[in-house]
Enzyme design. Structure first.
Site, PDB file in Angstrom:
ATOM      1  N   ASP A 113     -43.112 -35.577  26.786  1.00 17.66           N
ATOM      2  CA  ASP A 113     -44.012 -34.415  26.450  1.00 17.66           C
ATOM      3  C   ASP A 113     -44.164 -34.200  25.076  1.00 17.66           C
ATOM      4  O   ASP A 113     -45.429 -33.976  24.785  1.00 17.66           O
ATOM      5  CB  ASP A 113     -43.404 -33.443  27.657  1.00 17.66           C
ATOM      6  CG  ASP A 113     -43.564 -33.626  28.971  1.00 17.66           C
ATOM      7  OD1 ASP A 113     -43.970 -34.740  29.215  1.00 17.66           O
ATOM      8  OD2 ASP A 113     -42.884 -32.790  29.677  1.00 17.66           O
ATOM      9  N   ARG A 194     -33.432 -19.511  24.949  1.00 18.35           N
ATOM     10  CA  ARG A 194     -34.969 -19.378  24.633  1.00 18.35           C
ATOM     11  C   ARG A 194     -35.246 -18.463  23.448  1.00 18.35           C
ATOM     12  O   ARG A 194     -36.153 -18.689  22.521  1.00 18.35           O
ATOM     13  CB  ARG A 194     -35.763 -19.238  25.956  1.00 18.35           C
ATOM     14  CG  ARG A 194     -35.809 -20.277  26.942  1.00 18.35           C
ATOM     15  CD  ARG A 194     -35.919 -21.764  25.896  1.00 18.35           C
ATOM     16  NE  ARG A 194     -35.741 -22.939  27.054  1.00 18.35           N
ATOM     17  CZ  ARG A 194     -35.100 -23.841  27.078  1.00 18.35           C
ATOM     18  NH1 ARG A 194     -34.413 -23.672  25.957  1.00 18.35           N
ATOM     19  NH2 ARG A 194     -35.045 -24.926  27.852  1.00 18.35           N
ATOM     20  N   ASP A 223     -39.589 -20.496  31.305  1.00 23.25           N
ATOM     21  CA  ASP A 223     -39.605 -20.492  29.835  1.00 23.25           C
ATOM     22  C   ASP A 223     -40.749 -20.353  28.987  1.00 23.25           C
ATOM     23  O   ASP A 223     -40.620 -19.792  27.964  1.00 23.25           O
ATOM     24  CB  ASP A 223     -38.912 -22.038  29.441  1.00 23.25           C
ATOM     25  CG  ASP A 223     -37.542 -22.399  29.781  1.00 23.25           C
ATOM     26  OD1 ASP A 223     -36.872 -21.280  30.209  1.00 23.25           O
ATOM     27  OD2 ASP A 223     -37.091 -23.578  29.798  1.00 23.25           O
ATOM     28  N   SER A 275     -34.133 -32.612  36.080  1.00 20.92           N
ATOM     29  CA  SER A 275     -34.595 -31.849  35.079  1.00 20.92           C
ATOM     30  C   SER A 275     -33.232 -31.185  34.706  1.00 20.92           C
ATOM     31  O   SER A 275     -32.893 -30.519  35.184  1.00 20.92           O
ATOM     32  CB  SER A 275     -35.845 -30.972  35.635  1.00 20.92           C
ATOM     33  OG  SER A 275     -36.008 -30.375  34.579  1.00 20.92           O
TER      34      SER A 275
END
Length: 499
Positions: A113, A194, A223, A275
């Protein structure tokens, strides 16, 4: 039929307007920085000013230039006020297909990605791309070969920062001190990581002179909110680009095809069926069979901890030293925050500690099922909360626990730099300033048991609590206390009985 929208960009001499052809020959608007100039060689398209936002009907006698891939985009829009808006050439240095940015700092992992996002940003915003990778304890293998990957994708440079100590000291430990647990189970591993990454991105943007930041978060997850709320809080002037909310790539195969067309080396690593997100605090697993809450996780899915059934048959005892509500030592040895956590991950993982399987409520409204491994964190939570049983009174514990719920919710929602959350940090720091001492724990086949606790500031007094006689506590005093404490219940009963 053409869909047309206008968006202002920083330059006073430009606005954003673009057309993109679609299979049914309608024209869809894209954000592109466009100088307000005229040219006799351009095709003119009359559009009423009132129709610039929403749907506009193009006169049938004026054809529009078809836009596809790297072909030039040129069209002139005449507004009702006499102004002319011109779409820019996508190959030019002035702007990309969607607009013009000078330099973008991209949160970069080196996966498919983010590798594709690099050329996409350059193509769509005509910008230089600086990739940024944060080391938050995800493992050295995650950082191997990143610079070569980033530059092969078209980035001008890769910036890597070691944030492990900052992550543990300034983000994990405050949550630990606050007792923050989301929805009874989740120890906020991804949620805490994050803001420290996003903060570093803002710093890097200032260092390299970037006017925008970008991330690869999808439009369905939490996120995206965590990253962008941090950006807003620390530098509201930075523009934010979220490709997954803009581009036409729908999945892995589309991304691979895009990469091939733009000569971007596709990561050859085998894609996990799950994931995963890993840092020094935890490892999360989502997707595949876990999407059905009825399915038991497979044994080989776990990576940080052994199956409790396969853990050692003998328990292990450890002692955690704590100062003012924060862990500082393991078995009498003072360690830095990151080192302490790392060692506890190894010890806890060996005993199958810290596995959580839960269905949680995402911030965006949907439920999701995730499995988390947090071996060291589980041990630390048990130790810190146990020591508080000695150092905090009943009212303090109750208020602290009630605020911990709100604290966890705010961290989960990405509101790390919210004034309310920062105020609660000050409260937690003051409340736990006397929470100093040590806790002894027994680790055995997935369980953490407290076997001892001690503190120089302990509110526990053996001479008072003992069943033996005490000069401080006279048992006869309890009779009057009970009569007063139970008076409301006694009055109610008397009323019901007509006394």
């Amino acid at each position: 039929m053409a869909e047309i929208s206008a968006t202002s960009f920083p330059s006073a001499s430009s606005s954003a307007l673009a057309l993109r052809s679609t299979p049914n020959a309608s024209l869809r608007c894209q954000n592109v920085a466009c100088p307000r100039t005229t040219s006799s060689s351009f095709q003119e398209l009359s559009v009423r000013r009132s129709q610039l936002v929403g749907n506009a009907i193009a006169t049938s006698h004026v054809p529009a230039t078809r836009v596809w891939k790297n072909q030039a985009i040129r069209a002139v829009m005449s507004g009702g006020d006499g102004q002319t808006v011109v779409a820019a050439d996508s190959k030019g240095a002035e702007a990309g297909l969607r607009g013009k940015l000078k330099k973008v700092v991209l949160a970069y992992s080196g996966g498919l990605d983010t590798s594709v996002i690099v050329p996409w940003l350059k193509e769509n915003y005509g910008c230089e791309v600086v990739c940024f990778t944060a080391d938050v304890g995800q493992g050295i293998k995650e950082l191997d070969g990143l610079e070569q990957k980033a530059k092969a994708s078209g980035a001008s440079q890769l910036v890597v920062k070691d944030l492990t100590e900052e992550f543990v000291k300034d983000y994990i430990f405050p949550c630990l001190r606050a007792g923050a647990i989301y929805e009874r189970k989740y120890l906020l591993g991804t949620s805490m990581a994050r803001p420290v990454i996003a903060k570093a991105m803002v710093d890097v943007a200032a260092e390299v002179g970037a006017d925008a930041v970008a991330h690869g978060c999808t439009g369905k997850g939490n996120d995206q909110v965590r990253f962008e709320l941090t950006f807003f809080s620390l530098n509201p002037e930075l523009k934010v680009v979220a490709p997954w909310r803009e581009w036409e790539i729908q999945g892995r195969e589309d991304a691979i095809e895009y990469a091939k067309k733009h000569d971007v080396p596709v990561p050859v690593t085998k894609k996990s069926i799950y994931s995963r997100d890993r840092n020094l605090w935890h490892l999360s697993h989502e997707g595949d069979i876990l999407e059905d809450p009825a399915n038991e996780p497979k044994k080989d899915m776990y990576m940080m901890s052994v199956d409790p059934e396969d853990a050692p048959d003998q328990p292990e005892y450890i002692e955690i030293g704590i100062e003012s509500g924060l862990p500082v030592a393991l078995n009498g040895k003072a360690l830095s925050p990151a080192t302490l956590l790392s060692e506890l991950n190894t010890i806890g993982g060996k005993h199958g500690i810290g596995r959580i399987d839960m269905v949680e409520n995402r911030l965006v409204g949907m439920k999701s099922r995730g499995v988390y491994e947090t071996p060291g964190g589980t041990i630390l939570f048990a130790a810190v909360q146990e020591l508080e049983s000695l150092t905090l009174d009943r009212e303090s514990i109750q208020v602290k626990d009630s605020l911990a719920l709100k604290y966890a919710e705010m961290v989960y929602a990405g509101r790390w730099f919210d004034p309310l959350k920062e105020s609660m940090d000050a409260f937690m720091e003051k409340l736990t300033e006397k929470t100093t001492g040590s806790v002894t724990l027994k680790l055995y086949k997935g369980s953490v048991s407290v076997t001892g606790r001690k503190s120089p500031n302990s509110l526990y007094r053996q001479d008072i609590s003992s069943f033996e006689g005490s000069e401080i506590y006279n048992q006869a005093d309890a009779a009057g206390f009970i009569r007063l404490y139970g008076l409301p219940m006694r009055v109610r009963a008397m009323l019901e009985k007509g006394i």
